[in-house]
Write a protein that holds these residues in place. Structure first.
Motif, PDB file in Angstrom:
ATOM      1  N   VAL A 568      -8.679  -7.529   9.053  1.00  0.00           N
ATOM      2  CA  VAL A 568      -9.229  -8.840   9.419  1.00  0.00           C
ATOM      3  C   VAL A 568      -9.610  -8.856  10.903  1.00  0.00           C
ATOM      4  N   ARG A 569      -8.847  -8.179  11.717  1.00  0.00           N
ATOM      5  CA  ARG A 569      -9.138  -8.144  13.155  1.00  0.00           C
ATOM      6  C   ARG A 569     -10.266  -7.185  13.502  1.00  0.00           C
ATOM      7  N   GLY A 570     -10.794  -6.506  12.491  1.00  0.00           N
ATOM      8  CA  GLY A 570     -11.925  -5.617  12.728  1.00  0.00           C
ATOM      9  C   GLY A 570     -11.547  -4.290  13.343  1.00  0.00           C
ATOM     10  N   GLU A 571     -10.304  -3.866  13.148  1.00  0.00           N
ATOM     11  CA  GLU A 571      -9.844  -2.624  13.753  1.00  0.00           C
ATOM     12  C   GLU A 571     -10.229  -1.411  12.903  1.00  0.00           C
ATOM     13  N   THR A 572     -10.142  -0.246  13.503  1.00  0.00           N
ATOM     14  CA  THR A 572     -10.344   1.030  12.813  1.00  0.00           C
ATOM     15  C   THR A 572      -9.026   1.781  12.823  1.00  0.00           C
ATOM     16  N   GLY A 573      -8.625   2.302  11.661  1.00  0.00           N
ATOM     17  CA  GLY A 573      -7.349   3.006  11.639  1.00  0.00           C
ATOM     18  C   GLY A 573      -6.990   3.514  10.264  1.00  0.00           C
ATOM     19  N   THR A 574      -5.725   3.888  10.112  1.00  0.00           N
ATOM     20  CA  THR A 574      -5.231   4.426   8.847  1.00  0.00           C
ATOM     21  C   THR A 574      -3.806   3.955   8.630  1.00  0.00           C
ATOM     22  N   LEU A 575      -3.406   3.870   7.369  1.00  0.00           N
ATOM     23  CA  LEU A 575      -2.068   3.408   7.012  1.00  0.00           C
ATOM     24  C   LEU A 575      -1.636   4.068   5.710  1.00  0.00           C
ATOM     25  N   GLY A 576      -0.419   4.577   5.668  1.00  0.00           N
ATOM     26  CA  GLY A 576       0.114   5.174   4.447  1.00  0.00           C
ATOM     27  C   GLY A 576       1.038   4.207   3.734  1.00  0.00           C
ATOM     28  N   LEU A 577       0.880   4.091   2.414  1.00  0.00           N
ATOM     29  CA  LEU A 577       1.729   3.210   1.618  1.00  0.00           C
ATOM     30  C   LEU A 577       2.081   3.874   0.296  1.00  0.00           C
ATOM     31  N   ASN A 578       3.336   3.759  -0.105  1.00  0.00           N
ATOM     32  CA  ASN A 578       3.731   4.148  -1.453  1.00  0.00           C
ATOM     33  C   ASN A 578       3.555   2.921  -2.344  1.00  0.00           C
ATOM     34  N   VAL A 579       2.749   3.044  -3.370  1.00  0.00           N
ATOM     35  CA  VAL A 579       2.394   1.884  -4.175  1.00  0.00           C
ATOM     36  C   VAL A 579       2.717   2.107  -5.645  1.00  0.00           C
ATOM     37  N   LYS A 580       2.915   0.974  -6.319  1.00  0.00           N
ATOM     38  CA  LYS A 580       3.035   0.974  -7.773  1.00  0.00           C
ATOM     39  C   LYS A 580       1.723   0.452  -8.330  1.00  0.00           C
ATOM     40  N   ALA A 581       0.936   1.362  -8.866  1.00  0.00           N
ATOM     41  CA  ALA A 581      -0.314   0.961  -9.499  1.00  0.00           C
ATOM     42  C   ALA A 581      -0.077   0.894 -11.004  1.00  0.00           C
ATOM     43  N   SER A 582      -1.070   0.456 -11.739  1.00  0.00           N
ATOM     44  CA  SER A 582      -0.944   0.438 -13.196  1.00  0.00           C
ATOM     45  C   SER A 582      -2.309   0.663 -13.815  1.00  0.00           C
ATOM     46  N   VAL A 583      -2.299   1.242 -15.007  1.00  0.00           N
ATOM     47  CA  VAL A 583      -3.527   1.461 -15.766  1.00  0.00           C
ATOM     48  C   VAL A 583      -3.299   0.970 -17.186  1.00  0.00           C
ATOM     49  N   SER A 607     -15.115  -6.067   6.695  1.00  0.00           N
ATOM     50  CA  SER A 607     -14.402  -4.822   6.992  1.00  0.00           C
ATOM     51  C   SER A 607     -14.399  -3.961   5.741  1.00  0.00           C
ATOM     52  N   PHE A 608     -14.487  -2.652   5.964  1.00  0.00           N
ATOM     53  CA  PHE A 608     -14.579  -1.699   4.863  1.00  0.00           C
ATOM     54  C   PHE A 608     -13.309  -0.862   4.811  1.00  0.00           C
ATOM     55  N   GLY A 609     -12.766  -0.688   3.619  1.00  0.00           N
ATOM     56  CA  GLY A 609     -11.567   0.118   3.442  1.00  0.00           C
ATOM     57  C   GLY A 609     -11.759   1.162   2.366  1.00  0.00           C
ATOM     58  N   MET A 610     -10.960   2.203   2.435  1.00  0.00           N
ATOM     59  CA  MET A 610     -11.080   3.317   1.498  1.00  0.00           C
ATOM     60  C   MET A 610      -9.694   3.905   1.267  1.00  0.00           C
ATOM     61  N   VAL A 611      -9.426   4.320   0.026  1.00  0.00           N
ATOM     62  CA  VAL A 611      -8.119   4.863  -0.331  1.00  0.00           C
ATOM     63  C   VAL A 611      -8.263   6.268  -0.889  1.00  0.00           C
TER      64      VAL A 611
END
Length: 1095
Positions: A568-583, A607-611
């Motif tokens: 939201v603040r328009g920053e550039t960076g990276t972040l690691g997260l362990n997530v519970k996804a589902s299909v 803002s654009f994000g990518m995983v």
């Protein structure tokens, strides 16, 4: 004595042991043997007919000529953001050209009150009268289906005009403005030629008409009305005004009863509809005391997002009149809210306004304005005088005119729309005078106005039905009207979000990777997990809050909102997260380690994000073959590529739109279409995959030619990261159970712009070479899918090359299963303790095949196949959970829809008798005939409360209908996952007078477990079923209140236009006095009074 107690204890233990032993009828070693034999047969069946071993061997053979690359998410996210920025930049240039053309056309045009001018009215084009002649404004307008515009019939050589039904289409102001805007036609066409990816371009006039390119045939609603008014659209409102804080003050004193209150409520709702996610609002109702319509929002402003606006509308509908009106306290409260917000840096920090909705002000409240608003007049006050009486009109107008606002008189429901719009023109004055052409971008929205939109609901990825609009205001540049700040309208263009998402190629992101876009307010523009539609009966409909879904509601594992805040603040960076996804519709949880990369899109609020998923998601192998060799295999009949991906850009040149992606790729590679823009890396990988997988076609065909296909083996398939698929149908469509599987409508199992196929995603999370089996229930048609991943290795790295699988019928699996799970009568039982010979066909046993998520793959009762095993046998499942063989996984859905049962009652009077309808209609006719003479208000005829009551009464029964409306909610639900380290289990469940034994055994080299239970012991009283249905999360009042009014981190728009010294604030509205004929008015009262008594 002690010895006797000990003896009793020993005897008791022995008796319990003897009882347990008597119940131990199922020998675990027998079940283990069955599982082993079944595993061998299942593996042989799957590898033989899928060809997985052959494919893995072919990949092994090419390992010396391939390389595995580590994907750099930081570089990729910047590259894709730059691409998106370039695309959006070209749209902004197109809109700027439209604004310049519109302003120049107005500058050199002199208003002509007697102008006669024919134009193409989009509602009337190609319409003939009874004599076969075209109706007025409805001449011949050629239309042709166009692939680029969702196959809609359009005219790319001409724009046309839509005029709302409540606007007179030959009004001199309308005709002059339409004549002016004719200059836009050439710019529309030139823009489209320069940028063929442009979709709809348009001009929304402040007079109410809407010019759209390309021209279309406008479809009215079911009542034959063109209710669409461009001035209500978010792109128009955001472009016309800067962000704003609004306090709506509504008079609910006794004098506001009846039609006045109906008009007041409609006015509030219309004002709310003019607000967007960059605005802030609150609603105060006043009588002799101040009342917040939402007590939770006392003393504050809340963001005017869709959720809050709809919440206010619901509460406003429940307002009732009573007491005496005392404006002063409410006015002071409103000023205090706005002052505190400004002082504390809250709200929009731009425009501030109070909307006073009343049937009259008995004084001018000068002392209040002196205390809170003068001399700066930071807060504008807009007044809406409700009803026909003009007794206190002068004070009401004075309030507006002395606080840089605008006064309007709203006497009927039909007056509301036009009068509310006036405040937007006032707020736009500073921007217009300054000639600040701010470009705005809207939040995501779904265009439900244009034809064929509903058809797209069933054919497109849900999150990509949405679009955003870029818009720019158009001003009058005439010097003589400069201080008036005249807004001519707004120009704009739509950008389908699918086109933006295509710029982050799916193949680069891997099986579980994805890209997404959010706004400056943290709301989602595009995300594969965004679900804007819900099913209402058999129809798909947009959710009420579909475009105000926050990133934190989708990426809910980001509990600290670190990702959201940075983006939201328009920053550039990276972040690691362990997530519970589902299909698989939330049934199958996946534990993923995700790496998030993000950056800002310059010159936009986005803002654009990518995983990328750590491990296989960050590794991609690259191979290379000659074009000649690859083309030969690319043209195989069993081969297809992802139709929603962009291998070659076919939308730039209209001549290329007729080609499918496969056709375009082949023509480009053959040199027949050198002008095509193609993704060279993707084509290179597709050619390589085509060559490596080519032997599979021959292998599958050989099995069929040799008649070696076992009945029930229906389809074999494979897929690669490049979106390439090969499919063989072992069974004809007549005999095939899974007729829908891997057809174009089976989106879950195909490569789409949103996701990889379900079978691919499941395979890559399973050990390569080991098959993953799962049941499918497609509207009662049940079958089984088996899938496994294939890999390629190089220089110590291993990458996923693709997935290969098999689809088979239940008949085949049952035949194998029941054949294995029985012992012959001559079985040697001498070394076996328990029931022997043992058979799953015995009525004393229940046997199941269950997958690692707890879903039943095989059972004696086919109705149980596909169901969660906890619903089939709650006692055994509960025990397995307790033993740790299955583990609970808690998941959440913040986009859910829940049933909200309530009694629906019409606000109209119930039908008491046929006389009521007749009397109501007579009263309506007479009253409106009088009003017609009084003020010539045609629209009032359609909006009279008497007529509405009569119609509603005619269609209302005595009984109130119970309807279960679906409303947005939050739910929690549980999924399950087997612990692969627990290979077997057996136990006895005590169920009242009986005991149930069960044995569970893993099926080696698979994700399945074999469950054998006693059938004669009913444990349903002691152990109920374990359902998977989601449960609504209900919050206590204080928590709910805090959640509603909490304001997350947001980034304010950069520009604000709230003040200009040259603004002419004297233009503050007015009212023409009503001077009714006393005779007519008295007659109306005389007739109405006895009619009322009859009711």
């Amino acid at each position: 004595m002690d010895q006797r107690i000990k003896l009793q204890g020993i005897v008791g233990f022995f008796l319990l042991w003897a009882t347990v032993q008597a119940q131990m009828k199922i020998p675990p070693e027998t079940v283990q043997q069955w599982a082993s034999v079944f595993s061998t047969q299942l593996r042989d069946l799957s590898t033989q007919y899928s060809g997985s071993l052959l494919l893995q061997k072919k990949l092994k053979d090419v390992e010396s000529i391939i390389k595995i690359v580590d994907l750099d998410g930081g570089d990729l996210v910047k590259d894709y953001a730059d691409e998106i920025e370039r695309m959006l930049g070209s749209k902004m240039k197109s809109v700027k050209r439209l604004a310049e053309s519109a302003e120049d056309a107005d500058l050199y045009h002199e208003f002509n009150a007697s102008l006669e001018f024919d134009y193409y009215n989009s509602m009337l084009i190609n319409t003939a009268d009874e004599d076969g002649n075209y109706v007025d404004l409805g001449g011949e307008f050629p239309l042709e289906e166009n692939e680029h515009f969702n196959k809609m019939p359009v005219n790319t050589q001409q724009s046309n005009i839509q005029v709302p039904t409540n606007v007179y289409n030959k009004d001199p102001n309308i005709l002059n403005a339409i004549y002016n805007s004719e200059a836009l036609n050439d710019v529309f066409i030139a823009n489209f030629q320069k940028d063929p990816t442009l979709t709809w371009q348009y001009f929304g006039s402040s007079t109410g008409f809407f010019r759209i390119y390309p021209g279309i045939k406008w479809t009215p609603d079911t009542n034959g009305v063109a209710a669409f008014d461009c001035r209500n659209r978010n792109w128009y409102i955001q472009a016309a005004t800067s962000p704003k804080d609004i306090i709506i003050m509504v008079d609910i004193s006794g004098s506001m009863k009846g039609l006045k209150m109906t008009i007041a409520k409609h006015t509030i709702n219309t004002i709310l509809d003019t607000l967007g996610e960059n605005d802030f609002v609150n609603v105060i109702a006043y009588t002799d005391y101040v009342r917040y319509v939402e007590p939770c929002f006392k003393g504050t402003l809340v963001q005017a997002d869709l959720d809050n606006r709809e919440h206010f509308k619901m509460l406003v509908e429940e307002l009732h009149v009573k007491g005496e009106a005392k404006i002063k306290n409410a006015m002071k409260e409103s000023f205090k809210i706005l002052s505190e917000a400004r002082a504390n840096g809250l709200g929009s920090m731009c425009n501030q306004a109070i909307m006073l909705i009343t049937d009259g002000a008995m004084e001018d409240f000068e002392s209040v304005f002196e205390e809170f608003n003068w001399p700066e007049r930071r807060v504008r006050v807009f007044t809406y005088l409700i009803g026909r009486e003009m007794t206190f009109a002068q004070n009401t107008k004075w309030i507006a005119c002395n606080n840089k606002g605008y006064y309007t008189h709203v006497s009927t429901l039909a007056d509301v729309q036009e009068n509310v719009m006036e405040y937007l023109h006032v707020l736009s004055r500073p921007m217009v005078i300054n000639h600040d052409h701010d470009i705005i971008w809207t939040e995501a929205y779904m265009d439900t106005v244009l034809p064929k939109t509903k058809e797209l609901f069933n054919t497109k990825a849900q999150s990509l039905l949405l679009m955003t609009s870029v818009a720019m205001p158009v001003f009058s540049k005439k010097k003589e009207t400069l201080s008036h700040g005249i807004l001519l309208g707004v120009v704009g263009s739509d950008i389908p979000l699918m086109e933006l998402m295509k710029l982050a190629p799916r193949y680069m992101l891997g099986a579980h990777g994805y890209a997404f876009l959010i706004t400056n307010n943290g709301y989602i523009l595009a995300h594969p997990d965004l679900r804007p539609l819900y099913k209402d009966g058999k129809k798909l409909k947009p959710k009420p809050n579909y475009n105000s879904v926050d990133l934190s509601e989708v990426e809910w594992e980001d509990t600290e909102e670190m990702l959201r805040t940075a983006m939201v603040r328009g920053e550039t960076g990276t972040l690691g997260l362990n997530v519970k996804a589902s299909v698989d519709n939330g049934k199958r949880p996946l534990f993923l380690a995700n790496e998030y990369f993000y950056t800002n899109i310059d010159d936009t609020p986005f803002s654009f994000g990518m995983v990328l998923t750590r491990g296989h998601g960050t590794l991609m192998f690259v191979g290379n073959v000659s074009v000649e060799e690859g083309l030969h295999d690319l043209t195989s009949p069993d081969l297809s590529i992802a139709t929603e991906w962009t291998y070659c850009e076919t939308d730039i040149d209209p001549a290329h739109r007729k080609y499918s992606q496969l056709q375009a790729a082949i023509r480009y590679l053959l040199g027949k279409e050198p002008d095509l823009e193609c993704d060279e890396l993707l084509l290179q990988q597709t050619l390589f995959d085509a060559v490596v997988t080519a032997p599979m076609e021959a292998y599958w065909n050989a099995l069929m030619l040799n008649d070696r296909v076992e009945p029930g083996i229906e389809t074999a398939f494979l897929g690669t990261r490049s979106g390439l698929m090969r499919i063989v149908r072992y069974a004809g469509v007549e005999t095939r159970v899974a007729k829908k599987f891997l057809t174009p409508v089976d989106k879950d199992n195909l490569f789409t712009i949103d996701h990889f196929p379900l079978w691919y995603r499941l395979a890559v999370e399973n050990p390569p070479g080991s098959f993953f089996y799962y049941p499918v229930n497609d509207k009662g048609m049940k079958y089984v899918v088996a899938t496994t991943a294939v890999t390629v290795s190089s220089q110590g790295k291993t990458a996923i090359a693709g997935a290969v699988g098999l689809q088979m019928s239940l008949d085949l699996l049952e035949k194998r299963f029941w054949g294995i799970t029985k012992q012959d009568s001559d079985t040697d039982c001498s070394n076996i303790e328990g029931l022997c010979p043992l058979s799953c066909e015995s009525p004393e046993l229940n046997c199941f095949l269950v997958d690692n998520n707890g879903f039943t793959l095989l059972s004696k009762d086919r109705k149980e196949i596909g169901r969660f095993f906890g619903e089939v046998d709650g006692s055994v499942m509960a025990t397995l959970i307790k033993m740790g063989m299955f583990k609970k996984v808690s998941l959440f859905d913040y986009q859910a829809m829940c049933k909200n049962s309530h009694h629906h009652a019409s606000s109209a009077r119930p039908l008491l008798s046929p006389l009521y309808v007749v009397v109501a209609l007579l009263r309506w006719i007479f009253s409106n005939a009088v009003m017609f003479v009084l003020d010539f208000n045609f629209c009032a005829l359609w909006h009279s409360d008497y007529f509405v009551d009569a119609k509603a009464g005619y269609h209302t029964t005595h009984k109130q209908k119970k309807v279960e409306a679906m409303v947005p909610c939050e739910t929690a639900y549980t999924a399950f996952m087997a612990d692969s380290s627990v290979r077997e289990a057996n136990s006895i469940i005590k169920c009242g007078r009986c005991q149930k034994m069960f044995v569970v055994q893993q099926v080696p080299d698979s994700n399945l477990v074999f469950v054998v239970t006693e059938a004669n012991c009913d444990c349903s009283r002691q152990y109920g079923p374990i359902p998977l249905q989601p449960k609504e999360i209900k919050y206590i009042t204080t928590v709910k209140c805090n959640r509603m009014k909490s304001q997350k981190v947001r980034r304010r728009p950069e520009s604000c236009h709230a003040y200009h010294p040259k603004e002419n604030a004297k233009d503050c509205g007015g009212a023409s006095a009503i001077s009714p004929s006393i005779t007519l008015f008295s007659a109306s009262l005389l007739v109405s009074a006895p009619l009322l008594r009859l009711m």
